[in-house]
Design an enzyme around this catalytic site. Structure first.
Site, short mmCIF file in Angstrom:
data_model
loop_
_atom_site.label_atom_id
_atom_site.label_comp_id
_atom_site.label_asym_id
_atom_site.label_seq_id
_atom_site.Cartn_x
_atom_site.Cartn_y
_atom_site.Cartn_z
CE LYS A 182 -4.12 -3.87 -2.75
NZ LYS A 182 -4.61 -4.26 -1.41
CG ASP A 200 -2.18 -0.84 0.98
OD1 ASP A 200 -2.43 -1.24 -0.17
OD2 ASP A 200 -2.89 -1.11 1.97
#
Length: 412
Positions: free
Chosen positions: A319, A292
């Site tokens: 994602k 992330d």
């Protein structure tokens, strides 16, 4: 809403309080739904956590999680054990393109009743809750740690607990360890030995359990980038953070130390200081455990004129957008020389540390992290961020906090 972002003041010393971690919050919200004696403080104000709360409190037979990936994965497991209740679990168009087959297969192997309404392996799902008595399952561990966490969260509610065998290389291991730690903090016995995780069943505890959610290290990453791109001596203080955190993104402390930013822990807060000019010409990082923060690191390296090679990024393809392709497209607008593969990103060094092209318009692809990762480049040149409100997915106060530290933000 598009915004033009620039900096007309030197970053000033400021103390910001960041919202609770979305990752911790969503795990605890599901555990609270299963065990109401759990009380939670400093809940994340993100869209994802709001959607999670609304879904868990809804009596509707159609649950729409919009763009919330963790919510989709966690609720798939949650509704699978809600005996006698049938729901349709759906989401946005992008959510319906994000695979969930690995989790559904594992739940079916345990005895769950889940069918695909449209495309095999993808939402929307029809789930009929039932009692699950099987206690052993194997799951492919190299796709998404959220599948494993979803199973772990419902495990203590199963009559016989659960033993999970992880197959293949484990991705985002810190997130699995976070889940195990939170289970232990809620008095649930859970342990991991190599590739096997065991969770014992939990009976209702009449004694209340109160937990405080730590602030989000992923959100802190953008301020690490801001300080890294700022003049020597620039400082920011962020709260509330623990030196011994459950969150894998504490890797920021070490990574940004190499980029000239020191971190000091005092009284549940961190102070970031630009202490030195970076001496690196290139940096190589394996981010399997912390994907992330890849976008933030790539943009930081570009702003500093550092070549970087980032690996372990295969989860970024599924994602909110294909984050690798999105990074490639948007950094190229600034003049970057960048290549990506299915699991890596390479940024080539160029002569000047400043972005080559000025006042670039950055597309965000319905991805909160694209907006926030690129924002620090406004320290180098004014930029335009499209669909800036997308940050509400994880950090609704982001633009307000940037104003507090000296950025100028104009709506377009």
């Amino acid at each position: 809403m598009d915004i033009k972002l620039s900096l007309i003041k030197v970053i000033r010393t400021e103390r910001l309080t960041l919202s609770g971690s979305k990752s911790e919050t969503n795990r605890l919200l599901l555990l609270q739904a299963l065990f109401p004696e759990i009380a939670i403080k400093n809940i994340s104000d993100s869209d994802d956590s709001t959607v999670m709360q609304q879904a868990l409190n809804s009596s509707s037979n159609v649950i729409d999680v919009h763009h919330a990936g963790t919510t989709m994965r966690f609720l798939t497991a949650y509704y699978a054990i809600q005996e006698g209740r049938g729901v349709t679990l759906t989401g946005s168009k992008r959510m319906q393109q994000r695979p969930i087959g690995v989790l559904v297969e594992a739940l079916r192997n345990l005895g769950a009743d889940i069918t695909y309404i449209e495309k095999e392996g993808y939402p929307p799902l029809k789930i009929t809750g039932k009692k699950i008595t099987k206690s052993k399952v194997s799951i492919n561990a190299n796709v998404s740690s959220q599948y494993i966490t979803a199973l772990l969260l419902i495990a203590p509610k199963l009559e016989n607990g659960l033993e999970i065998t992880l197959q293949g290389e484990v991705t985002s291991l810190p997130y699995i360890k976070m889940t195990l730690a939170l289970l232990n903090e809620t008095e649930i016995k859970a342990s991991m030995d190599r590739n096997v995780i065991k969770v014992q069943p939990k009976t209702k505890n009449k004694i209340p359990i109160s937990l405080i959610v730590e602030s989000d290290w992923s959100s802190a990453s953008y301020f690490y980038a801001i300080v890294a791109l700022s003049p020597l001596g620039s400082m920011l203080t962020l709260s509330s953070f623990k030196e011994k955190s459950l969150q894998g993104d504490t890797a920021l402390v070490d990574i940004y130390d190499h980029l000239g930013v020191t971190t000091t822990f005092i009284d549940n807060a961190i102070t970031l200081r630009k202490a030195s000019v970076h001496e690196l010409s290139t940096i190589n990082l394996a981010l399997n455990n912390t994907p992330d923060i890849a976008q933030t690191i790539a943009v930081t390296c570009f702003g500093l004129g550092i070549e970087c090679h980032l690996t372990g990024l295969h989860t970024l393809k599924i994602k909110e957008t294909d984050r690798l392709e999105a990074l490639k497209t948007e950094l190229k607008k600034f003049g970057a020389k960048i290549t990506v593969t299915h699991d890596s990103l390479t940024l080539k060094k160029f002569m000047d540390s400043l972005p080559v092209n000025k006042e670039v318009t950055v597309a965000t692809y319905n991805d909160h992290r694209m907006a926030m990762a690129f924002a620090p480049l406004a320290l180098k040149t004014p930029i335009i961020i499209q669909d800036a409100e997308v940050v509400s997915k994880s950090y609704p106060a982001f633009w307000d906090d940037l104003k507090k530290v000296g950025f100028t933000i104009n709506r377009l």
